[in-house]
Design an enzyme around this catalytic site. Structure first.
Site, PDB file in Angstrom:
ATOM      1  N   ASP A 186       0.823  -1.212   0.000  1.00 30.55           N
ATOM      2  CA  ASP A 186       0.000   0.000   0.000  1.00 30.55           C
ATOM      3  C   ASP A 186       0.862   1.269   0.000  1.00 30.55           C
ATOM      4  O   ASP A 186       2.018   1.259   0.418  1.00 30.55           O
ATOM      5  CB  ASP A 186      -0.861   0.033   1.267  1.00 30.55           C
ATOM      6  CG  ASP A 186      -1.998  -0.979   1.229  1.00 30.55           C
ATOM      7  OD1 ASP A 186      -1.986  -1.868   0.370  1.00 30.55           O
ATOM      8  OD2 ASP A 186      -2.891  -0.873   2.089  1.00 30.55           O
TER       9      ASP A 186
ATOM     10  N   HIS B 263       4.043  -1.911   2.934  1.00 27.72           N
ATOM     11  CA  HIS B 263       4.047  -0.568   2.352  1.00 27.72           C
ATOM     12  C   HIS B 263       5.302  -0.340   1.522  1.00 27.72           C
ATOM     13  O   HIS B 263       6.418  -0.451   2.069  1.00 27.72           O
ATOM     14  CB  HIS B 263       3.944   0.480   3.469  1.00 27.72           C
ATOM     15  CG  HIS B 263       2.666   0.381   4.248  1.00 27.72           C
ATOM     16  ND1 HIS B 263       2.496  -0.518   5.271  1.00 27.72           N
ATOM     17  CD2 HIS B 263       1.483   1.028   4.102  1.00 27.72           C
ATOM     18  CE1 HIS B 263       1.254  -0.398   5.743  1.00 27.72           C
ATOM     19  NE2 HIS B 263       0.622   0.526   5.055  1.00 27.72           N
TER      20      HIS B 263
HETATM   21 ZN   LIG Z   1      -2.716   3.008   3.304  1.00 30.65          ZN
END
Ligand SMILES: [Zn+2]
Length: 225
Positions: free
Chosen positions: A15, A171
């Site tokens: 993400d 991430h």
């Molecule tokens: Zn996020």
């Protein structure tokens, strides 16, 4: 390995990118190991120089691409004007992602710290996702790679061990955490955990606009209730 137990599975999701210098390295690691993943991109990062090229590369290399809001700053269920928040955080980015949609449009809401609470969605957002036939992708593992760039690996492995099907949120941002991605994947394989691109129904409450699992716990309490 016991015959009667289903094999554990894990789906890798990345993400908040794309991030030049990080997403490229993540793609290199995934390509070297033949691992398909899903990237949930933030509009503000897609629009930065080099952003779209990275997402194109991810798409070309077999990864799925999803919508992860325009600015990654607005909790839809906490917005004063819920309709306006849907316009700016979801609708405004949708057209910029069509080249990556494939046969299914994926959306992952922004949740501060990965916490799935009543601020994550709104009735207006739910209507938009249904009307535009989105598939909403949640998660069941948040190992906090962004604020513990070394320690996340053990937590993610523990979640994957607990199974049966882990959807881990990582991430591709500038935290240094992705330096461990290769060894994390190698360890998953050593432990016989299958790395898959599909997602478990339990993490997909909306599939192509159809609500499959109640989302009430992600919506604000109605002011009249
Ligand atoms: Zn996020």
């Amino acid at each position: 390995m016991s015959e009667d137990r289903e094999r554990r599975r894990i789906s890798l999701t990345f993400d908040n990118g794309p991030t030049p210098g990080v997403t490229d390295a993540v793609l290199d690691v995934l390509a070297a190991r033949g691992v398909p993943a899903t990237f949930f991109v933030v509009g503000a990062n897609l629009r930065r120089p080099g952003g779209r090229d990275l997402v194109r590369r991810a798409c070309r290399e077999g990864h799925r691409i999803g919508h992860h809001t325009t600015t990654h700053t607005v909790l839809l269920g906490a917005a004063v004007d819920a309709e306006a928040a849907v316009d700016t955080e979801i609708a405004a980015l949708a057209a910029e992602l069509t080249e990556f949609d494939g046969d299914e449009k994926l959306y992952r809401p922004y949740a501060a710290g990965g916490v799935l609470d009543r601020q994550v969605l709104s009735a207006a957002a739910l209507r938009y996702l249904q009307d535009h036939r989105y598939t909403c992708v949640l998660w069941n593992s948040v190992p906090h790679d962004w604020d513990d760039p070394d320690g996340w690996v053990e937590r993610a492995l523990a979640d994957a061990e607990a199974g049966p099907w882990t959807v881990v949120v990582l991430h591709d941002v500038d935290s240094g955490a992705m330096a461990h991605l290769g060894s994390f994947i190698d360890e998953l394989r050593r432990r016989d955990i299958d790395i898959v691109q599909d997602l478990p129904d339990s993490c997909v409450p909306i599939s192509r606009g159809e609500i499959r699992v109640s989302l009430d716990h992600l919506l604000p309490l109605s002011p009249t209730s």
